[in-house]
Design a protein around this motif. Sequence first.
Motif, PDB file in Angstrom:
ATOM      1  N   ASN A   1      91.383  74.776  15.305  1.00 43.49           N
ATOM      2  CA  ASN A   1      91.523  73.926  15.654  1.00 43.49           C
ATOM      3  C   ASN A   1      91.332  72.933  14.070  1.00 43.49           C
ATOM      4  OD1 ASN A   1      90.839  71.167  16.630  1.00 43.49           O
ATOM      5  ND2 ASN A   1      89.344  72.107  18.194  1.00 43.49           N
ATOM      6  N   PRO A   2      91.940  72.275  13.967  1.00 38.81           N
ATOM      7  CA  PRO A   2      92.334  71.290  12.977  1.00 38.81           C
ATOM      8  C   PRO A   2      91.673  70.359  12.633  1.00 38.81           C
ATOM      9  CG  PRO A   2      94.028  71.250  14.222  1.00 38.81           C
ATOM     10  CD  PRO A   2      93.579  72.303  14.323  1.00 38.81           C
ATOM     11  N   PHE A   3      91.086  69.462  13.715  1.00 39.03           N
ATOM     12  CA  PHE A   3      90.135  68.475  14.543  1.00 39.03           C
ATOM     13  C   PHE A   3      88.901  68.632  14.474  1.00 39.03           C
ATOM     14  CE2 PHE A   3      95.017  68.767  16.820  1.00 39.03           C
ATOM     15  CZ  PHE A   3      94.597  67.467  15.424  1.00 39.03           C
ATOM     16  N   GLY A   4      87.813  69.652  14.297  1.00 41.43           N
ATOM     17  CA  GLY A   4      87.261  70.200  14.032  1.00 41.43           C
ATOM     18  C   GLY A   4      86.340  70.086  15.951  1.00 41.43           C
ATOM     19  N   PRO A   5      85.116  70.513  15.506  1.00 46.18           N
ATOM     20  CA  PRO A   5      84.151  70.721  17.071  1.00 46.18           C
ATOM     21  C   PRO A   5      83.677  68.756  17.467  1.00 46.18           C
ATOM     22  CG  PRO A   5      82.579  71.614  15.470  1.00 46.18           C
ATOM     23  CD  PRO A   5      84.867  71.198  14.554  1.00 46.18           C
ATOM     24  N   SER A   6      83.394  68.890  18.629  1.00 49.20           N
ATOM     25  CA  SER A   6      83.095  67.659  19.463  1.00 49.20           C
ATOM     26  C   SER A   6      82.445  67.224  18.423  1.00 49.20           C
ATOM     27  CB  SER A   6      82.361  68.036  20.831  1.00 49.20           C
ATOM     28  OG  SER A   6      81.899  67.139  21.326  1.00 49.20           O
ATOM     29  N   PRO A   7      81.908  65.761  17.892  1.00 48.51           N
ATOM     30  CA  PRO A   7      80.810  65.486  17.284  1.00 48.51           C
ATOM     31  C   PRO A   7      79.457  65.564  18.231  1.00 48.51           C
ATOM     32  CG  PRO A   7      82.455  63.813  17.344  1.00 48.51           C
ATOM     33  CD  PRO A   7      83.019  64.920  18.972  1.00 48.51           C
ATOM     34  N   LYS A   8      79.468  65.773  19.376  1.00 47.29           N
ATOM     35  CA  LYS A   8      77.974  65.969  19.913  1.00 47.29           C
ATOM     36  C   LYS A   8      78.596  67.090  20.505  1.00 47.29           C
ATOM     37  CE  LYS A   8      79.704  62.896  24.102  1.00 47.29           C
ATOM     38  NZ  LYS A   8      80.622  61.887  25.654  1.00 47.29           N
ATOM     39  N   ALA A   9      79.105  68.151  20.312  1.00 48.51           N
ATOM     40  CA  ALA A   9      78.497  69.289  19.540  1.00 48.51           C
ATOM     41  C   ALA A   9      77.962  69.222  18.463  1.00 48.51           C
ATOM     42  CB  ALA A   9      79.823  70.537  19.898  1.00 48.51           C
ATOM     43  N   VAL A  10      78.210  69.386  17.975  1.00 53.94           N
ATOM     44  CA  VAL A  10      77.730  68.717  16.173  1.00 53.94           C
ATOM     45  C   VAL A  10      76.084  68.267  16.252  1.00 53.94           C
ATOM     46  CG1 VAL A  10      77.891  68.261  14.098  1.00 53.94           C
ATOM     47  CG2 VAL A  10      80.098  68.462  14.760  1.00 53.94           C
ATOM     48  N   GLU A  11      76.265  67.423  17.204  1.00 51.01           N
ATOM     49  CA  GLU A  11      74.623  66.664  16.734  1.00 51.01           C
ATOM     50  C   GLU A  11      73.608  67.154  17.831  1.00 51.01           C
ATOM     51  OE1 GLU A  11      71.370  63.968  16.962  1.00 51.01           O
ATOM     52  OE2 GLU A  11      73.748  63.903  15.770  1.00 51.01           O
ATOM     53  N   ALA A  12      74.443  67.996  18.502  1.00 50.01           N
ATOM     54  CA  ALA A  12      72.893  69.163  19.640  1.00 50.01           C
ATOM     55  C   ALA A  12      72.935  70.429  18.654  1.00 50.01           C
ATOM     56  CB  ALA A  12      74.053  69.321  20.551  1.00 50.01           C
TER      57      ALA A  12
ATOM     58  N   GLY B   1      86.377  74.389  19.131  1.00 56.06           N
ATOM     59  CA  GLY B   1      86.484  74.119  17.127  1.00 56.06           C
ATOM     60  C   GLY B   1      85.574  75.093  16.925  1.00 56.06           C
ATOM     61  N   LEU B   2      84.506  76.247  17.314  1.00 50.96           N
ATOM     62  CA  LEU B   2      83.587  76.523  16.489  1.00 50.96           C
ATOM     63  C   LEU B   2      83.562  77.993  16.326  1.00 50.96           C
ATOM     64  CD1 LEU B   2      80.974  75.327  20.402  1.00 50.96           C
ATOM     65  CD2 LEU B   2      81.309  74.943  17.595  1.00 50.96           C
ATOM     66  N   ALA B   3      84.618  78.637  15.820  1.00 52.91           N
ATOM     67  CA  ALA B   3      85.193  79.879  15.858  1.00 52.91           C
ATOM     68  C   ALA B   3      84.211  80.159  14.697  1.00 52.91           C
ATOM     69  CB  ALA B   3      86.743  79.253  14.441  1.00 52.91           C
ATOM     70  N   GLY B   4      83.377  79.293  13.549  1.00 54.07           N
ATOM     71  CA  GLY B   4      82.659  79.699  12.802  1.00 54.07           C
ATOM     72  C   GLY B   4      81.582  80.254  12.939  1.00 54.07           C
ATOM     73  N   LEU B   5      80.719  79.962  14.041  1.00 57.54           N
ATOM     74  CA  LEU B   5      79.477  80.058  14.966  1.00 57.54           C
ATOM     75  C   LEU B   5      79.979  81.072  15.881  1.00 57.54           C
ATOM     76  CD1 LEU B   5      77.823  76.533  16.382  1.00 57.54           C
ATOM     77  CD2 LEU B   5      77.315  78.788  14.132  1.00 57.54           C
TER      78      LEU B   5
ATOM     79  N   VAL C   1      74.788  78.094  18.372  1.00 54.58           N
ATOM     80  CA  VAL C   1      76.192  78.252  19.129  1.00 54.58           C
ATOM     81  C   VAL C   1      76.132  77.860  20.523  1.00 54.58           C
ATOM     82  CG1 VAL C   1      76.806  80.452  19.717  1.00 54.58           C
ATOM     83  CG2 VAL C   1      78.248  79.662  19.453  1.00 54.58           C
ATOM     84  N   GLN C   2      74.479  78.286  20.989  1.00 52.89           N
ATOM     85  CA  GLN C   2      74.160  78.310  22.650  1.00 52.89           C
ATOM     86  C   GLN C   2      73.997  76.204  22.469  1.00 52.89           C
ATOM     87  OE1 GLN C   2      71.159  80.523  25.120  1.00 52.89           O
ATOM     88  NE2 GLN C   2      71.844  82.154  22.768  1.00 52.89           N
ATOM     89  N   ALA C   3      74.013  75.813  21.703  1.00 54.26           N
ATOM     90  CA  ALA C   3      73.789  74.580  21.806  1.00 54.26           C
ATOM     91  C   ALA C   3      74.436  73.833  21.773  1.00 54.26           C
ATOM     92  CB  ALA C   3      72.053  74.259  20.648  1.00 54.26           C
ATOM     93  N   GLY C   4      75.599  74.325  21.034  1.00 56.63           N
ATOM     94  CA  GLY C   4      77.272  73.533  20.366  1.00 56.63           C
ATOM     95  C   GLY C   4      77.503  73.431  21.463  1.00 56.63           C
TER      96      GLY C   4
ATOM     97  N   LEU D   1      80.976  71.225  25.832  1.00 58.36           N
ATOM     98  CA  LEU D   1      82.290  72.399  26.943  1.00 58.36           C
ATOM     99  C   LEU D   1      82.010  70.722  27.995  1.00 58.36           C
ATOM    100  CD1 LEU D   1      82.742  74.751  29.113  1.00 58.36           C
ATOM    101  CD2 LEU D   1      80.415  75.065  29.694  1.00 58.36           C
ATOM    102  N   ALA D   2      80.798  69.741  27.733  1.00 56.49           N
ATOM    103  CA  ALA D   2      80.655  68.961  28.730  1.00 56.49           C
ATOM    104  C   ALA D   2      81.459  67.500  27.988  1.00 56.49           C
ATOM    105  CB  ALA D   2      79.339  68.230  28.215  1.00 56.49           C
ATOM    106  N   ASP D   3      81.966  67.918  26.495  1.00 57.35           N
ATOM    107  CA  ASP D   3      82.838  66.286  26.061  1.00 57.35           C
ATOM    108  C   ASP D   3      84.213  66.893  25.947  1.00 57.35           C
ATOM    109  OD1 ASP D   3      84.115  64.578  25.290  1.00 57.35           O
ATOM    110  OD2 ASP D   3      82.420  65.072  22.825  1.00 57.35           O
ATOM    111  N   LYS D   4      84.756  66.531  27.640  1.00 63.62           N
ATOM    112  CA  LYS D   4      86.474  66.529  27.973  1.00 63.62           C
ATOM    113  C   LYS D   4      86.956  65.690  27.713  1.00 63.62           C
ATOM    114  CE  LYS D   4      84.601  69.347  31.876  1.00 63.62           C
ATOM    115  NZ  LYS D   4      84.771  70.592  30.948  1.00 63.62           N
TER     116      LYS D   4
END
Length: 363
Positions: free
Chosen positions: A40-51, A226-230, A258-261, A266-269
Amino acid sequence: MSLVREVVKDLKRYVAGKPIDEVKRELGLEEIVKLASNENPFGPSPKAVEAMVQAAPKMHIYPDGNSYYLKEALARELGVNPEQLFLANGSDEVIQMIAVTFVNPGDEAIMATPTFPRYQPTVMMMNGVTHEIPLKDQSHDLEAFGAKINSKTKLIYICNPNNPTGTFVPKGEMDAFMDKVPESAIVVFDEAYFEYVNDPDYPNVLDYLAQGRNVMVMRTFSKMYGLAGLRLGYAATKPELAAAMNRVREPFNVNSMVQAGALAALADKEHVAKVKTANLAGRDYLYKVFTKLGLPYIPTVANFIMVDTGRDSAKVFQALLKKGIIVRSGDIYGYPTSIRVTIGTPEENQKFIAALEEVLAGI
């Protein structure tokens, strides 16, 4: 006397898309566009990064080996029970655990060719027998699959959408095929690109699970989320099949980060919707340019496109690499003049096209 098992000597090592840093080191380039691994070239959800940032100080504690909260959230999302879920260190580990759990020596497995290349070696590791069925019209030939089923058939792999073609088996064909599958076989649906699909004829294979069929529905957090690295993949299946796989998995195979992210992702629709919309726009842009250049392509429902350059794919791959563009050479999949390109950001797509036009003019 060799210390290595005989079957291991025959296995083909999986070769991933070239890493960005490796290309920088080899070619002395500073700017690289990687469109090789369907990330995913746009990366993970910012909310996932914060988590994950919030979870980082707790990394000295072992993860929840049962991934309780993540399973609860996934179960709600899929409409299944938590005990029907098997979580793993990427879909690669799910695939391996399926073979380790269910394949006895001499058991047979059916799969397409070309398709995701990890099914065959995992079956071979367990001294199973594999049957590869060539694609028909760039998609799974389920009629030929059905003809190959016998009393020894244990696993049937259907990558839908298929990698590397981006095609899918529609609902009617899938229903007709499932009517032919005996209870003695498990159908493994690899839906790594499920979230990208925007076609009403795409089948909801979770329905087969609800009917009590022996199926594994595999999905991943590596692509859309966007969590391929985890590394996080999972399968929804019957409780007894999930329980059997949990007996053979490593105790802490899904890490705390990865569980946290994944929970937050999943919640960031909204983020998922934005990525899907951007992917469709990028796809249409590439379609338009390929048509203008006279390059045939396979229509896709995923986040990558197989395009026929009309030239030796290995030479096109290398020439693009020298320009800082990483794609996948089609010759490894049996498409000697095609390349597989991941749909990138608008800027990445434009850089790829500019480089491709230069390469095609010089070959």
